[in-house]
Enzyme design. Structure first.
Site, PDB file in Angstrom:
ATOM      1  N   CYS A 168       8.627 -20.603  55.312  1.00 47.93           N
ATOM      2  CA  CYS A 168       9.868 -20.752  54.555  1.00 47.93           C
ATOM      3  C   CYS A 168      10.786 -19.537  54.607  1.00 47.93           C
ATOM      4  O   CYS A 168      11.999 -19.727  54.779  1.00 47.93           O
ATOM      5  CB  CYS A 168       9.619 -21.212  53.119  1.00 47.93           C
ATOM      6  SG  CYS A 168       8.044 -20.771  52.436  1.00 47.93           S
ATOM      7  N   GLN A 207       1.611 -26.028  60.785  1.00 44.45           N
ATOM      8  CA  GLN A 207       2.150 -26.980  59.813  1.00 44.45           C
ATOM      9  C   GLN A 207       3.282 -27.774  60.459  1.00 44.45           C
ATOM     10  O   GLN A 207       4.055 -27.217  61.242  1.00 44.45           O
ATOM     11  CB  GLN A 207       2.732 -26.229  58.618  1.00 44.45           C
ATOM     12  CG  GLN A 207       1.728 -25.464  57.810  1.00 44.45           C
ATOM     13  CD  GLN A 207       2.409 -24.710  56.678  1.00 44.45           C
ATOM     14  OE1 GLN A 207       3.406 -24.033  56.895  1.00 44.45           O
ATOM     15  NE2 GLN A 207       1.876 -24.832  55.487  1.00 44.45           N
ATOM     16  N   HIS A 219      12.071 -27.425  55.832  1.00 42.67           N
ATOM     17  CA  HIS A 219      12.689 -27.041  54.561  1.00 42.67           C
ATOM     18  C   HIS A 219      14.031 -27.730  54.461  1.00 42.67           C
ATOM     19  O   HIS A 219      14.848 -27.629  55.370  1.00 42.67           O
ATOM     20  CB  HIS A 219      12.794 -25.521  54.472  1.00 42.67           C
ATOM     21  CG  HIS A 219      11.439 -24.893  54.464  1.00 42.67           C
ATOM     22  ND1 HIS A 219      10.824 -24.448  55.611  1.00 42.67           N
ATOM     23  CD2 HIS A 219      10.544 -24.754  53.459  1.00 42.67           C
ATOM     24  CE1 HIS A 219       9.613 -24.015  55.303  1.00 42.67           C
ATOM     25  NE2 HIS A 219       9.404 -24.199  54.012  1.00 42.67           N
ATOM     26  N   LYS A 269       4.579 -29.610  42.979  1.00 43.94           N
ATOM     27  CA  LYS A 269       4.483 -30.333  44.253  1.00 43.94           C
ATOM     28  C   LYS A 269       3.789 -31.682  44.099  1.00 43.94           C
ATOM     29  O   LYS A 269       3.083 -31.939  43.128  1.00 43.94           O
ATOM     30  CB  LYS A 269       3.726 -29.487  45.265  1.00 43.94           C
ATOM     31  CG  LYS A 269       2.337 -29.076  44.783  1.00 43.94           C
ATOM     32  CD  LYS A 269       1.630 -28.251  45.843  1.00 43.94           C
ATOM     33  CE  LYS A 269       0.184 -27.985  45.458  1.00 43.94           C
ATOM     34  NZ  LYS A 269      -0.624 -27.538  46.580  1.00 43.94           N
ATOM     35  N   ARG A 329      -3.719 -17.424  57.360  1.00 50.73           N
ATOM     36  CA  ARG A 329      -4.114 -17.093  55.987  1.00 50.73           C
ATOM     37  C   ARG A 329      -5.541 -16.605  56.000  1.00 50.73           C
ATOM     38  O   ARG A 329      -6.379 -17.142  56.717  1.00 50.73           O
ATOM     39  CB  ARG A 329      -3.982 -18.330  55.090  1.00 50.73           C
ATOM     40  CG  ARG A 329      -2.554 -18.817  55.075  1.00 50.73           C
ATOM     41  CD  ARG A 329      -2.355 -20.044  54.231  1.00 50.73           C
ATOM     42  NE  ARG A 329      -0.974 -20.513  54.407  1.00 50.73           N
ATOM     43  CZ  ARG A 329      -0.470 -21.565  53.808  1.00 50.73           C
ATOM     44  NH1 ARG A 329      -1.209 -22.264  52.973  1.00 50.73           N
ATOM     45  NH2 ARG A 329       0.776 -21.930  54.013  1.00 50.73           N
ATOM     46  N   ASP A 381       6.051 -28.378  59.391  1.00 53.24           N
ATOM     47  CA  ASP A 381       6.803 -27.866  58.254  1.00 53.24           C
ATOM     48  C   ASP A 381       8.288 -28.203  58.366  1.00 53.24           C
ATOM     49  O   ASP A 381       8.809 -28.375  59.460  1.00 53.24           O
ATOM     50  CB  ASP A 381       6.640 -26.341  58.239  1.00 53.24           C
ATOM     51  CG  ASP A 381       6.743 -25.762  56.842  1.00 53.24           C
ATOM     52  OD1 ASP A 381       6.979 -26.540  55.899  1.00 53.24           O
ATOM     53  OD2 ASP A 381       6.577 -24.542  56.705  1.00 53.24           O
ATOM     54  N   HIS A 437      10.231 -27.994  50.210  1.00 53.42           N
ATOM     55  CA  HIS A 437       9.265 -27.667  51.268  1.00 53.42           C
ATOM     56  C   HIS A 437       8.445 -28.921  51.488  1.00 53.42           C
ATOM     57  O   HIS A 437       7.988 -29.524  50.520  1.00 53.42           O
ATOM     58  CB  HIS A 437       8.271 -26.578  50.825  1.00 53.42           C
ATOM     59  CG  HIS A 437       8.882 -25.324  50.300  1.00 53.42           C
ATOM     60  ND1 HIS A 437       8.664 -24.112  50.863  1.00 53.42           N
ATOM     61  CD2 HIS A 437       9.681 -25.096  49.227  1.00 53.42           C
ATOM     62  CE1 HIS A 437       9.284 -23.170  50.176  1.00 53.42           C
ATOM     63  NE2 HIS A 437       9.911 -23.742  49.169  1.00 53.42           N
TER      64      HIS A 437
END
Length: 648
Positions: free
Chosen positions: A341, A388, A392, A475, A370, A390, A521
RNA sequence: GCCGGCGUAGCUCAGCGGUAGAGCAACCGCCUCGUAAGCGGUAGGCCGCCGGUUCGAAUCCGGCCGCCGGCUCCA
């Protein structure tokens, strides 16, 4: 006192009467067969006093609720057996202390603080003692004590029980169950005698477990067991467990050569092999197409970012312990990115944005790193580096709900395409009073409301779980179970009012003034690694045609059919299908078996007849011989199934 | 990270103080076959790593690494 029976009849009983008193009052078969009761919808045993005016239905060993009763009592029997086990080894009885011992899905467990480690090898001996306790047919007795007396009994002797008693809310009875001198603080319910417990149980494993689930507390040893009403159910369960293990993605990943985890590369780091990577790429392609249809734009950002970036985003101080430590050189520090992000926010911030541009949807198959605790790593489902799907979404506050709903639609479409029906939706909200969140209360409350509204309007049923929010916002997660019943979070959608604030990003509204956008997200797969791990187990390695690493194998019957096999391969290959011609010097039967074990969806056998007619003999992996078809027809059919991403 | 268990050939496993084994896979050869394993041969091992006990360790003990089952954590 009076109680009411299911047929509406009222029965007069003495004060403090139990279900046993009721069974005796009713007489007949109840006297012998009652093992418990449903009291105002709640499971009671025969020993607990009934409330005045209760609706009572007695149950027998035939009722499903019986299972709960004897599983619970088995936990006590286990505790008693462990105590006897250590007494036989010469330890005093009070050297074995007890935590909690509840009923779980297929059985029970008990948390035990024992003078020596309990190992798997001890379980058969403990089981034998348990069976002996069942044979002794011990009656259970229930009694209550006032709080002071209950505390006094354990004060200075058993800190676990003292803590458990202190946790019992004021006004609730503090009850004990006792059989043959073995007494335990317990809310019940239990069977009236150990002899009623079916002997169809098995202690399965031992594991460490912190007292009350808190890592600051001492760790106890949790002994797990399974228990059923009949020998068949136990056998079935153990068989199903073995079958489930065959679906394990770690096993299939190796057998089907999908991926590798090499300690020399590092734990929790996935090496995708050619076959696995085919699936991975197909999933990415699928998602990219679906996102393009829905107005997303793709971006690409680097795997690291300056520490300043993450200090601004809040990742650095808040989640420092689950990140790889910063890399420092000269006077700069960089972080391996734990999330995409911040990078996307900087893309947003690169120029002045107008309300006319919103919603702006920036998507990236971004790989993040991570530092997960070593004990937590697990195949593809918990790793230290993952990609991911991902994106945004930057939008106005008014657009949040519609955008959120559109993401729910996308996620459901993805699940539907893959036949994932067995999932649940979970809304994670902020835990009150915790300091691990950023942002102000009004924004949190608004975001939590918007998520619930969006989910409800999409007809999604969900549970709300406090404390499950991301640090920057609440979320909605999509959660599935793996083959062995463990839950994993896949897709996630998060509303965020905080990062736009921290990065001070704006857009110019119709009024010409700067306004703060809201971010969503979202990642429908979540992590491609985890999603694929779940998918491997979901399909048990038998991927639908569009995902199968090898979509068709061609098996010539004899060497003279090799040229025709080659031609068939070329025809399928030209249509974009992934196909292999098996020209090994093996018998046809052996080849078929090999391709079946490799779970290839389609096998095309070619011999004299096929070569002559320009046909192929079609066989699918469910061992079905489908018949002989013209080659062109088969190519067209397979192609259509692939393009339609059919589940078969 | 914590508790318990397990590390022998690419895979599945046997051996558990006295010279490292099997099946499958791989490789070579023979066989050319109609819907789930044709036959024969060859090669393959620092018995996870380091240390200790012992005349002698894959085997017993300790540490480390990795994996498995849980617990805790989880953006």
């Amino acid at each position: 006192m009076k109680v009411r029976l299911p047929d509406g009849k009222e029965i007069e009983l003495k004060e403090g009467a139990t279900a046993r008193d009721l069974a005796e009052a009713l007489g007949g078969r109840w006297k012998k067969e009652a093992v418990g009761a449903i009291v105002n919808g709640e499971l009671y045993d025969l020993m607990k006093p009934l409330p005045e005016g209760a609706e009572v239905r007695l149950i027998t060993r035939k009722d499903p609720e019986f299972q709960h009763l004897f599983r619970h009592t088995l936990a006590h029997v286990l505790a008693q057996a462990v105590r006897e086990f250590f007494q036989q080894k010469g330890y005093p009885p009070d050297s074995v202390k007890l935590g909690v011992g509840p009923v779980i899905e297929h059985g029970f467990y008990y948390d035990i603080d024992a003078p020596e480690p309990i190992s798997d090898a001890d379980l058969p001996a403990i089981e034998e003692i348990m069976r002996d306790i069942l044979r002794r047919d011990l009656p259970l007795r229930r009694y209550e004590l006032p709080r002071e007396e209950a505390l006094a009994r354990y004060q200075g002797k058993d800190r676990y029980k003292v803590a458990l008693i202190q946790d019992i809310p004021e006004g609730e009875p503090i009850s004990f169950y006792e059989q043959e001198g073995f007494t335990d603080l317990c809310r019940g319910p239990h069977v009236p005698r150990t002899g009623l417990i079916p002997p169809h149980f098995k202690l399965t494993h031992v594991a460490g477990a912190y007292f009350k689930g808190d890592a600051n507390n001492p760790q106890m040893q949790r002994v797990y067991g399974v228990a059923f009403r009949s020998k068949e159910e136990l056998k079935d369960y153990l068989w199903q467990l073995e079958e489930a293990k065959k679906r394990d993605h770690r096993r299939l990943g190796r057998e089907l050569e999908l991926f590798l985890i090499d300690p020399m590369v590092g734990k929790g780091l996935i090496l995708w092999l050619p076959k696995g990577n085919v699936i991975r790429e197909e999933l990415i392609r699928f998602m990219r197409e679906e996102q393009t249809k829905r107005g997303y734009q793709l971006v690409t950002t680097p795997h690291i970012g300056s520490l300043e970036l993450y200090k601004t985003s809040g990742h650095y101080p808040y989640y420092a312990e689950s990140q790889f430590p910063p890399m420092e050189l000269e006077d700069e520090a960089y972080l391996l990115k734990p999330m995409n992000c911040p990078h996307h926010i900087r893309i947003y911030a690169a120029k002045k944005r107008s309300y006319r541009e919103l919603p702006l949807r920036l998507a990236e198959f971004g790989t993040v790193y991570r530092y997960e605790q070593s004990g937590e790593l697990h195949g593809l489902t918990r790793v230290r580096g993952f990609t991911q799907d991902d994106a945004h979404i930057f939008c106005t506050p008014e657009q949040v709900k519609e955008e959120f709903k559109a993401v729910i639609e996308l996620t459901l479409h993805v699940f539907d395409t893959l036949g994932l029906k067995d999932f649940r939706a979970r809304i994670g909200t902020r835990a009150p009073g915790s300091d691990k969140y950023v942002g102000d209360d009004a924004h949190w409350a608004l975001a939590e409301r918007q998520i619930q509204e969006a989910a409800s309007e999409m007809g999604l049923s969900y549970t709300v779980e406090e404390g499950d929010a991301a640090f920057y916002g609440p979320k909605l997660d999509f959660v599935v179970k793996d083959a062995l019943g463990r839950e994993w979070q896949l897709g996630t959608i998060q509303v965020d009012y905080n990062l736009p604030e921290r990065f001070a990003i704006t857009y110019t509204g119709p009024d010409g003034e700067p306004h703060r956008p809201v971010m969503i997200h979202r990642a429908p797969f979540g992590s491609i690694e985890r999603f694929l791990g779940i998918l491997i187990e979901h399909f048990a390695g038998e991927f639908p045609l569009w995902l199968a690493p090898v979509q068709a194998a061609i098996v010539p019957i004899a060497e003279r059919h090799h040229p025709y096999a080659e031609r068939v391969r070329a025809a399928l290959g030209a249509a974009g299908l992934r196909v292999e011609a098996d020209l090994r010097s093996e018998r046809m039967q052996a080849k078929i078996r090999d391709w079946e074990t490799r779970k290839v969806p389609v096998i095309l056998v070619v011999g004299d007849r096929e070569a002559e007619e320009g046909t192929v003999a079609l066989r699918d992996r469910r061992r079905k011989v489908r018949g002989v078809f013209p080659l062109a027809e088969v190519v067209a059919d397979l192609k259509a199934r692939v393009d339609g991403r059919k589940l078969e």
